[in-house]
Design a protein around this motif. Structure first.
Motif, short mmCIF file in Angstrom:
data_model
loop_
_atom_site.label_atom_id
_atom_site.label_comp_id
_atom_site.label_asym_id
_atom_site.label_seq_id
_atom_site.Cartn_x
_atom_site.Cartn_y
_atom_site.Cartn_z
N TYR A 1 -39.95 50.67 -81.42
CA TYR A 1 -41.27 51.47 -81.07
C TYR A 1 -40.77 52.77 -80.12
O TYR A 1 -41.62 53.59 -80.13
CB TYR A 1 -42.48 50.86 -81.07
N MET B 1 -39.89 55.84 -81.32
CA MET B 1 -41.06 56.79 -81.77
C MET B 1 -41.57 57.62 -80.52
O MET B 1 -41.99 58.60 -80.91
CB MET B 1 -41.98 55.96 -82.78
N ASP C 1 -51.48 58.76 -82.11
CA ASP C 1 -50.02 57.82 -82.57
C ASP C 1 -50.12 56.62 -81.88
O ASP C 1 -50.08 56.50 -80.44
CB ASP C 1 -48.94 58.63 -82.28
N MET D 1 -48.42 53.11 -81.80
CA MET D 1 -47.04 52.27 -82.02
C MET D 1 -47.21 50.92 -81.91
O MET D 1 -47.33 50.50 -80.56
CB MET D 1 -45.66 52.83 -81.54
N TYR E 1 -46.85 51.94 -87.49
CA TYR E 1 -47.04 53.39 -86.89
C TYR E 1 -48.34 53.75 -87.45
O TYR E 1 -48.61 53.99 -88.73
CB TYR E 1 -45.93 54.12 -87.28
#
Lengths: 374, 374, 374
Positions: free
Chosen positions: C163, C166, C275, C277, C287
């Motif tokens: 994660y 990301m 966002d 995660m 996500y």
């Protein structure tokens, strides 16, 4: 009615070095149709085997490994009764000895391992352990497979779980209410008490439900037997485990008040669910399932209808057992509950463990290993 | 005629720490078409590489790893002759040094590894070992790739087996009788004796079959060459292995009685089967296959027909070799037979082993490792 | 303008025994729609959980493991507010205690682990660590999720990468120029300098681009907001990371010369990219992405259009991040560059590392483990 047991077991035993199955015993390997005119490769009890029928119709099981360059013999073909390797043409005989190869003298070629086989009761049976100890007399008699009074139909599934999870499943039909709600499940199943007992070399779990409505599958069977499908019935399930890994289940419904299990054939639709679980690996097995019935035995269309219905039902089991296996793999040390309904599976596993221990003791006493030296 | 050899080898060597291929040598990496306007990521001899052509048309091979955040450079694109990373725009030059990045001074960026490459004979060749030692003169001459008297067509397969199993396969064409029964196989192949010899730096295995019926593939080739396809022919197969891993096979048929291999061009259809095996991992390789021919060289439709026929044939090899690899993995310590027909493969592997040993000795003498320090 | 940093980090930390995420904190687990009338199985921070809503509408999170035979509870169904196992009917309550099972007294059944949950802001949040420490007050306030002045639309992707890759991705939008060239990327992004700062408990990275042409996505948004889409605009991106793993990004364009980020609402189209995660394993995460906007909030069709556009864009990120993860796995010890544009990700990771270290210190001080003893 029933009380929760405090007993428990861990899954860790699954990962031990000793494989969780006896090997000096007969397992269903395949059906004759699977080796019709061509060899079949199949892994059984961790051993990769090739099955084929020679010129005289005798079935052989060999290691699936060509001694020349290691190609799987099961890719080959049958010629003049020998199994010809599909890579360079080495011809292998039923006895694991090379019988010929173009341009070669094969007398000195090393033999490959053979496994004892029997063809009987509509199946090919294999003995994956010590070939010297193989004894056809140890194969259980299957009345329904030989008598004209019975009809049989079945199928084969490859299931990605320990074969013992399937035994647990079949020895506790409580799950039918949940897993097979649309076919054979009904609320009365998990409300009826089960009894588990040892009967000779069998573990027997039985459940009786009187005066109930037949679920869809049994309504279909009643119609197949020429009986009314909307009357109340007495229903029974008698699960019989025997070594190494079969569960035969007497199931049926009789029009209510005619004696249930003991009712005259004219008043009931009864059959035997047939289940042979053959280990492939520690987490997968070959599941030979079917139904032997004593009603409408000449009705081939009914055989097909039943096979299709069973196929759907056992597909539901397969799905949940594979997910159960995956979950157990993630929690290898977690203790599970052992309830009264689990007694059939627990006792069956104990019988399996005793068979494995007995084999280990024999090996230790003889100071030898089961597999032939190479 | 032939006798079974007693020699044997195990597969265990495959799992040793020393990789089973020489690295200070040229391997086919890709074809020009594969890097036409875009980069290509490919693993060769265990190394992940990216291939691309810069602004002046020069081909480069680099580690497929962006020094900024580790994305594969092969996902990027070519701009102003540099390979631009598709994640944040780092621009990499042919020499493994960053040439630019928006908003950054790149002078201090660490270089990435480069691999020597040559473009020649219709292929891009890569030297996966010590870049200092790379020598274009060590690339074998390929007459058929440069002369107008030859036509060439071929393809590429990714094969999930040790590249040496493909060498074994190509150095013992006995398998054609079994694996390619419908195209180039015929009973006469495994009935004809083979001869294996060392010829300079090549291992050569040859087989001649006189006065036979041409199999389907060669009937097609005879028609392509304007010759009758139903007359008896003399057929030959001369397999030539050379380091690191190519097998070029002279094959052909001549109308019987005209001298066979030595017959005049007007009486035969002959060609060279081209096989370059480039290791990817210890159990997979890139198989560049094709056929170079000296008849009907202007006939592009025939090139396509031959390519399609070869593609099917080599697809059959791929299938059996992958299953052979899987079986060998399951029996890592099993000894295999080494028959006279296996001599070509055995000697080729010995030549490979000697090349690897020579490299190891050089490394030991120099007290250094092949890969550059990071 | 910017200089290349010499600092570096290795990927080896990923493989340490301490998991790379704090656990005493709230993560987005799922959306209410995912548990509408049925349970949901999902792995979060390495724990397999089942989520369901009971009779009173309360959401519960439990270990996804039936204490009876180990089947995943998530295969079951909701009945009378309890989660009924789909294998044998054990009924599990919100508190991890069995509430019933046909034919069984369940008082002595062992409880299973429960995880604290909150339903708020349109999400179900879970606390995967020490349940005693769970504190709803620690859930960050999300203004856009509660106010009528905002509209929200989003989706969920399962991404096969750490994660934190990301987070890196979202804290360095330079990649838009390359990864999202057809939608939100434009050359001006990687030409504009970024600034990274700490603002309270947030890491903030910002970039401003004045007097540019709006890229396709923003032209669409301008039209949605009733503004001309071909005039020059001022564009901004303000990325805000906060623990444990959210990145909220203020993005927008204003007609040039009206104050940019500070322009009146009538002159701009602005929104917040959302966002969350949620780690699944060390190399995969859930996500939850979306966009909250303050223009045309009643336009449901625009919400769908934006969701579709975002879905494509984040699909591009997913593809490159998964390949980046695969490449990093292949080079576990390789150092990466840390440039100025990477500062947002670097500081965010440092904040995560500090949170993990603080949890470890608490555990060490208390002399106990986070997971309850079994």
């Amino acid at each position: 009615m029933a009380t929760a047991a405090n007993a428990s077991l861990t899954n860790a035993a699954q990962t031990s070095l000793i494989k969780p199955w006896p090997v000096n015993t007969w397992y269903v390997a395949c059906t004759p149709a699977e080796i019709d005119g061509k060899p079949l490769g199949r892994q059984i009890c961790g051993e990769r085997m090739v099955f084929f029928r020679n010129g005289e119709g005798k079935v052989a099981a060999l290691e699936d490994f060509c001694p020349h360059r290691g190609a799987p013999l099961s890719l080959g073909f049958i010629e003049n009764g020998a199994l010809v390797c599909g890579y360079h043409g080495l011809a292998m005989g039923c006895n694991g000895r090379t019988v010929g190869m173009p341009g070669q003298r094969v007398g000195g070629f090393p033999p490959i391992r053979t496994f004892p086989v029997i063809e009987r009761y509509g199946f090919i049976w294999v003995w994956p352990g010590d070939a010297e100890a193989a004894d056809p007399a140890k194969l259980r008699h299957l009345e329904w497979a030989e008598s004209d009074e019975w009809a049989y139909g079945g199928g084969l599934y490859h299931v990605a779980c320990d074969y013992r999870l399937m035994i647990d499943n079949l020895m506790d039909l409580t799950h039918e209410t949940y897993v097979h709600a649309g076919s054979i499940g009904q609320k009365e199943i998990d409300e009826a008490p089960v009894k588990t007992r040892i009967e000779g070399d069998e573990i027997v779990t039985s459940r009786f439900m009187d005066g109930i409505i037949a679920p869809p599958f049994w309504q279909m069977a009643l119609r197949g037997a020429g009986l009314p499908d909307q009357q109340l019935v007495d229903r029974w399930q008698i699960c019989r485990f025997s070594l190494p890994s079969s569960v035969l289940i007497e199931v049926g419904v009789a029009l209510a008040g005619n004696g249930g299990y003991h009712a005259d054939d004219s008043q009931k639709a009864s059959s035997t669910v047939v289940d042979f679980m053959t280990p492939e690996t520690t987490t997968s097995h070959w599941y030979f399932w079917g139904m032997a019935r004593r009603f409408a035995v000449a009705d081939a269309a009914l055989t097909d209808t039943i096979r299709e219905g069973q196929g759907k039902i056992f597909g539901e089991d397969m799905e949940i057992l594979q997910l159960q296996q995956r979950n157990l793999d993630l929690y290898p040390d977690r203790k599970l509950l052992l309830l009264n309904i689990d007694a059939g599976g627990v006792r069956s596993r104990k019988m399996i463990d005793q068979a494995i221990a007995a084999e280990q003791a024999e090996v230790a006493a003889a100071g030898q290993v089961l597999a032939p030296a190479e």
